[in-house]
Write a protein that holds these residues in place. Structure first.
Motif, PDB file in Angstrom:
ATOM      1  N   HIS A  26       0.823  -1.210   0.000  1.00 60.55           N
ATOM      2  CA  HIS A  26       0.000   0.000   0.000  1.00 60.55           C
ATOM      3  C   HIS A  26       0.860   1.264   0.000  1.00 60.55           C
ATOM      4  N   LYS A  49      -4.591   5.379  -5.373  1.00 58.65           N
ATOM      5  CA  LYS A  49      -5.067   5.611  -4.005  1.00 58.65           C
ATOM      6  C   LYS A  49      -6.102   4.556  -3.616  1.00 58.65           C
ATOM      7  N   GLN A  50      -6.989   4.233  -4.550  1.00 58.22           N
ATOM      8  CA  GLN A  50      -7.998   3.198  -4.294  1.00 58.22           C
ATOM      9  C   GLN A  50      -7.335   1.844  -4.083  1.00 58.22           C
ATOM     10  N   GLU A  53      -5.718   1.684  -0.637  1.00 56.60           N
ATOM     11  CA  GLU A  53      -6.687   1.467   0.445  1.00 56.60           C
ATOM     12  C   GLU A  53      -7.093  -0.006   0.517  1.00 56.60           C
ATOM     13  N   TYR A  54      -7.354  -0.593  -0.644  1.00 58.96           N
ATOM     14  CA  TYR A  54      -7.736  -2.006  -0.684  1.00 58.96           C
ATOM     15  C   TYR A  54      -6.592  -2.884  -0.193  1.00 58.96           C
ATOM     16  N   GLU A  56      -4.109  -2.154   1.816  1.00 60.46           N
ATOM     17  CA  GLU A  56      -3.865  -2.023   3.258  1.00 60.46           C
ATOM     18  C   GLU A  56      -4.911  -2.783   4.069  1.00 60.46           C
ATOM     19  N   LEU A  57      -6.166  -2.717   3.615  1.00 57.08           N
ATOM     20  CA  LEU A  57      -7.251  -3.392   4.335  1.00 57.08           C
ATOM     21  C   LEU A  57      -7.144  -4.908   4.232  1.00 57.08           C
TER      22      LEU A  57
END
Length: 290
Positions: A26, A49-50, A53-54, A56-57
């Motif tokens: 990420h 950026k999207q 985020e995915y 990292e989650l």
């Protein structure tokens, strides 16, 4: 030059981050978003950026997969019945949960692998293009350093003029690109007026032809003469094309940056040739006088 180096360096960092696993994915994706910002690619800024985020989650799912599978393992049990005719079944246990965990981890891993591969290819493509740009810019600087001292004898303000052309071509404003092309045209016209002055009013705008006429008798090789003729004709076409785009009161069209860059490139190369011939002729004249 600084922007070129920043872009090239960041693209190289991203590739090394991926190949050497130096940073979490990420973080690498956020660096790729910053690279896209430098390149003015807003859709990629948002996309990375999207992805970040995915990534990292869902990185947690991959990292904890082994632990989760171990926790979902069926315990060893012993089942018996006093009824010899009864069929005893241990039940389904946690097999459904294990299957779900495995499928979820596989899906996440596939997405993360795709992000990693696509990001590397993006960074590699940018690095290749901009590394070449740095080399080309270094060539510009070398030629400029060679010809500027001689040009300074002809034009006292040559440094300011060349700086203006370079600043305009590096701008994000299409109006500046047009100004850069116009400055190249003016500079070539001024050089032509000195090397081969116009014979009449109509001759003023025939600056490319006058430059070719200046060069031709000073070049012994017929092959090089043909090469330079094509070279000058190509520059003439590019200048005329980009200048025509900016004519008229509405000024609706502006040259694209790449088109303007081509004009600057040809102008630099031709000026370098002209100055080399001018300087050689000057040296030979001085030698003959002695």
């Amino acid at each position: 030059m600084t922007k070129n180096l920043d872009i090239t360096k960041l693209a190289e960092e991203i590739m090394l981050d991926i190949t050497n696993s130096r940073l979490p994915l990420h973080n690498i994706l956020l660096k790729s978003s910053r690279l896209s910002l430098l390149l003015d690619i807003p859709e990629n800024v948002k996309l990375f950026k999207q992805w970040a985020e995915y990534a990292e989650l869902n990185q947690f799912i991959v990292e904890t997969y082994k632990t989760s599978i171990e926790a979902a393992k069926d315990r060893d049990i012993s089942i018996a019945s006093s009824n010899p005719y009864q069929i005893v079944s241990p039940g389904f246990g946690n097999s459904a949960e294990r299957k779900r965990l495995k499928e979820e981890a596989q899906q996440v891993t596939q997405y993360l692998a795709k992000y990693r591969t696509d990001t590397y290819n993006f960074a590699l493509d940018i690095y290749t293009k901009w590394q070449f740009g740095n080399i080309a810019q270094s060539i510009f600087e070398k030629k400029r350093n060679n010809v500027e001292p001689i040009l300074r004898e002809i034009f006292s303000d040559i440094k300011q003029r060349l700086n203006s052309i370079e600043q305009n071509i590096a701008s994000e404003n299409p109006e500046d690109w047009k100004n850069s092309v116009a400055s190249c045209r003016t500079l070539l016209m001024d050089i032509a007026d000195i090397l081969n002055p116009p014979q009449g009013a109509d001759d003023r705008n025939r600056f490319i032809n006058r430059l070719k006429d200046f060069v031709a008798p000073r070049v012994e090789s017929e092959t090089k003469k043909k090469f330079l003729k094509n070279y000058y004709d190509e520059l003439k076409k590019r200048i005329e094309y980009t200048m025509e785009m900016t004519q008229g009161g509405a000024h609706k069209q502006r040259p694209k940056q790449q088109e303007a860059e081509d004009v600057v490139l040809y102008t630099y190369l031709i000026i370098a040739d002209l100055i080399a011939i001018y300087n050689e002729n000057k040296v030979n004249t001085s030698a003959n006088m002695e």
